[in-house]
Scaffold this active site. Structure first.
Site, PDB file in Angstrom:
ATOM      1  N   ASP A  79       4.223   3.112  -2.525  1.00 35.72           N
ATOM      2  CA  ASP A  79       5.171   3.111  -3.854  1.00 35.72           C
ATOM      3  C   ASP A  79       4.804   4.588  -4.250  1.00 35.72           C
ATOM      4  O   ASP A  79       5.980   5.397  -5.161  1.00 35.72           O
ATOM      5  CB  ASP A  79       5.887   1.990  -4.722  1.00 35.72           C
ATOM      6  CG  ASP A  79       6.265   1.161  -3.828  1.00 35.72           C
ATOM      7  OD1 ASP A  79       7.120   1.602  -3.098  1.00 35.72           O
ATOM      8  OD2 ASP A  79       6.619  -0.111  -3.916  1.00 35.72           O
TER       9      ASP A  79
ATOM     10  N   GLU B 115       3.280   6.998  -3.759  1.00 34.15           N
ATOM     11  CA  GLU B 115       3.303   8.060  -3.308  1.00 34.15           C
ATOM     12  C   GLU B 115       4.268   8.596  -2.904  1.00 34.15           C
ATOM     13  O   GLU B 115       4.717   9.830  -3.257  1.00 34.15           O
ATOM     14  CB  GLU B 115       2.369   8.230  -1.788  1.00 34.15           C
ATOM     15  CG  GLU B 115       2.243   9.252  -0.985  1.00 34.15           C
ATOM     16  CD  GLU B 115       1.642   9.329   0.349  1.00 34.15           C
ATOM     17  OE1 GLU B 115       1.347  10.887   1.402  1.00 34.15           O
ATOM     18  OE2 GLU B 115       1.026   9.052   0.577  1.00 34.15           O
TER      19      GLU B 115
ATOM     20  N   LYS C 244      11.348  -6.806 -12.362  1.00 28.60           N
ATOM     21  CA  LYS C 244      11.798  -6.285 -10.874  1.00 28.60           C
ATOM     22  C   LYS C 244      11.475  -6.494 -10.140  1.00 28.60           C
ATOM     23  O   LYS C 244      10.026  -6.735  -8.890  1.00 28.60           O
ATOM     24  CB  LYS C 244      11.601  -4.357 -11.139  1.00 28.60           C
ATOM     25  CG  LYS C 244      12.355  -3.425 -10.059  1.00 28.60           C
ATOM     26  CD  LYS C 244      11.751  -2.275 -10.209  1.00 28.60           C
ATOM     27  CE  LYS C 244      12.361  -1.444  -8.706  1.00 28.60           C
ATOM     28  NZ  LYS C 244      11.483  -2.164  -7.302  1.00 28.60           N
TER      29      LYS C 244
END
Length: 689
Positions: free
Chosen positions: A40, A42, A123
């Site tokens: 995530d 990168e 989230k």
């Protein structure tokens, strides 16, 4: 990655094209194949680089820019369902300053003096869904898909425990949106079952949830312990409540599962306190979360804020830092890509990071290995944020054995043993042996049949590798003669390991269907270096037809200066890309192959389609201070209605909206006889569009 402040316009063009292709591939792997290729962090780094480049060079924004896209194109496995309003992604915040900037943008956009209450929610790391109820009955369930069109998962969603099939006292029409997930312990149990049955294990809980939900056989979904939370009313939410806080109360009354760990905050300090609480306690939660979502609580203010192409302005996701681990580097393998680029991959002693077993990590390029001085038998630090292939961040020098040696950059291709070409300006090493290199040929065929190219379903990695190994195909053209070869063969494909009558029938049907292809897809499928989807569309638009395209490319390969200049003038095509095109068509085998493909395919001429409205395509300039709305809000409204907002007045300007203290722009507009209106007229205009 290059320094954005120092990058030239030509370099920016090339980098934006590369980022568009790379991010599109990562989106497809994540959203459609449920198989993330990069971490995530990168992905976020690449996406933010794209945004910064677009902010510096707004005139270079591509039609297929990642900033305009939400998810990925859907597959053909399920029926398609169009969302009445798009299911957008969220922008990201990575630190407290990003969150403060988010709050300031709200204040400035809405011209508020005080903090507007922000609703905070965990989230959930799962799969987004939409569910439609008519007269209280569940009629439709859909995935997010590309944000605009999703997949019909109605039968599957009905198998989820406690998901309401009927709602009492519901409105005539109701939509709910949320996240479907699998709890950590259920994920471990599922993987244990997969292993016992000889099946591949899921990489992480999100993949398990997505893979379980997107089953053609709903009975399989029913066996998985899926759960859900709702957090939105979609197209109907503002008929249900006036704020996010009230909406969740209402949805809970209807019988939906809502996340009780949420909070309405009235200051930045309260936001950060809630974030730290969740970050500290995330490991104690039964499900995976990867951050906190912040939403402007008031729906009326949300409406005024509106959206950009990919995300709402009124919400953002504050990501948690990546999880760090340490393990031993066992070896470094080198992969050869479609265009000959060599990529080193670290093979690791398996380690569990955040509930996921990791055994491989990307090393990006050989300069990265040298810069970090990564060696075999080193203990390396890994960074993971919901990914399958994480990133190596450094080496534990204190644990380095005395007998380690620096990694030698290869001199010869690991696939075909030809001498390698070094391109220091691109930070890459390349094999120039083209189709004579087995690895490149394999990757080229894989690219040719991929979703965004010829889209031949049923030809995945294993199938392509099998057909090449058996000598049934050696280039893309052979695919279209595979049925003919199979019909005349004594050993039928359906009788070979891994195949059956139905799979072979479906494959031949899909190959036949793929013969009708648009010109942009065909050009993209050829696999020319640096010709991604956007540049393929540019070339298709320029040449119009397959016949004209191949004729012009042959002239270009013969150094026709007129064609060279014509292409060089196209926005997005520069000298470096032109060299790649010329190099491709200089190879006789490539030209011969393309001509033969043209004989067996129906390559459709390029057609431009544009949606029209009274403001679509109009160039508008805002100048001066507008009395009741901010310039940002006015600009956002204009763009939403299809207009282009320019920073300066020119003869191409269609309309100038002038406020208080309008200066030189207003003067120039008068000189050029351009239509000028005030804020009141502007508000009337947009109301009537």
């Amino acid at each position: 990655m290059q320094n954005i402040d120092l990058i030239s316009e030509e370099e920016a063009k090339k980098l934006l094209e590369e980022l568009a292709d790379k991010i599109a591939a990562y989106n497809h792997a994540y959203y459609i194949e449920d198989n993330p290729l990069v971490s995530d962090s990168e992905y976020d780094q690449l996406f933010n680089t794209n945004l910064k480049l677009e902010q510096k060079f707004p005139h270079l924004v591509l039609e297929n820019s990642p900033s305009k896209k939400i998810g990925a194109k859907i597959t053909n496995k399920f029926a398609k369902i169009t969302h009445q309003i798009p299911m957008l992604s969220l922008s990201n915040a990575f630190d407290e300053q990003d969150v403060r900037d988010f709050v300031d943008r709200i204040k400035n956009f809405l011209r508020l003096d005080e903090f507007a209450p922000i609703f905070c929610e965990p989230k959930i790391d799962g799969l987004s869904f939409s569910a439609i109820y008519k007269n209280g009955l569940l009629t439709t369930g859909a995935t997010r898909g590309d944000g605009y069109v999703g997949e019909d998962i109605t039968a599957n969603i009905k198998t989820i425990k406690n998901f309401p099939h009927k709602i009492d006292n519901a409105p005539e029409f109701l939509e709910v949106r949320g996240e479907i997930y699998i709890e950590k312990q259920d994920f471990l149990n599922l993987n244990k079952e997969q292993e016992e049955q000889g099946r591949d294990k899921f990489a992480n809980p999100r993949n398990a949830a997505a893979g379980s939900l997107r089953q053609l056989d709903a009975s399989i979904t029913a066996q998985r312990s899926l759960k859900y939370f709702v957090y939105s009313g979609g197209v109907t939410e503002q008929n249900l409540a006036s704020s996010q806080e009230q909406l969740l109360i209402k949805l809970k009354e209807f019988g939906f599962s809502v996340n009780e760990i949420s909070k309405l905050t009235n200051s930045e300090e309260e936001i950060f306190t809630f974030y730290e609480y969740l970050k500290t306690n995330r490991e104690n939660l039964p499900y995976e979360i990867d951050g906190v979502v912040y939403k402007l609580n008031d729906f009326a203010l949300q409406n005024r804020m509106g959206f950009i192409a990919r995300s709402p302005r009124f919400a953002t996701a504050h990501k948690f830092p990546a999880i760090i681990g340490r393990t031993k580097l066992l070896s470094i393998t080198v992969q050869v890509g479609r265009t000959g680029t060599l990529t080193p991959v670290a093979e690791l002693e398996p380690i569990e990071i955040g509930g996921v077993t990791v055994s491989r990590a990307t090393l990006h390029n050989f300069q990265e290995i040298m810069r970090k001085d990564v060696r075999i038998d080193d203990y390396v630090f890994l960074q993971r944020a919901g990914d399958v292939i994480p990133k190596i961040t450094g080496v534990d020098i204190g644990k380095r054995p005395n007998d380690t040696i620096a990694f030698d950059t290869p001199l010869f291709c690991p696939s075909c043993n030809s001498k390698l070409h070094y391109a220091p300006e691109d930070i890459i090493i390349r094999c120039d042996n083209g189709l004579n290199c087995p690895a490149q040929n394999y990757e080229r065929i894989r690219h040719f049949v991929s979703k965004n190219a010829m889209d031949i379903e049923g030809l995945g990695r294993k199938q392509v590798e099998f057909l090449i190994d058996k000598g049934l195909i050696s280039n893309p053209l052979d695919i279209f003669f595979l049925k003919e070869k199979n019909d005349s063969s004594l050993t039928k494909l359906e009788n070979m390991d891994g195949w059956g009558k139905k799979s072979v029938e479906n494959l031949f049907k899909n190959i036949e269907q793929s013969k009708n292809v648009s010109l942009p897809r065909f050009i993209y499928a050829l696999g020319i270096r640096h010709i991604g989807e956007q540049n393929a569309k540019l070339l298709a638009r320029e040449f119009g037809s397959y016949a004209n395209f191949i004729a012009q490319m042959e002239l270009l390969s013969k150094n026709d200066l007129d064609i060279y200049q014509k292409l060089n003038d196209l926005e997005g095509i520069g000298d470096k890309i032109l060299v790649d095109i010329i190099d491709f068509f200089d190879v006789k085998e490539n030209t011969t192959l393309i001509k033969k493909l043209g004989e067996v395919l129906n390559i459709e001429d390029y057609k431009e389609t544009r949606e029209q409205s009274s403001l679509t395509g109009k160039i508008i300039v805002f100048t001066g201070s507008l009395p009741t709305i901010s310039r940002a809000e006015a600009k956002a409204t204009a763009e939403k209605l299809g207009a282009k907002v320019a920073a300066s007045v020119s003869s191409n300007t269609d309309l100038v909206v002038a406020g208080v203290d309008a200066g030189s722009k207003l003067k120039k507009a008068k000189e050029l006889n351009i239509k000028i209106i005030g804020e009141e007229e502007w508000l009337t205009l947009i109301k009537n569009v």
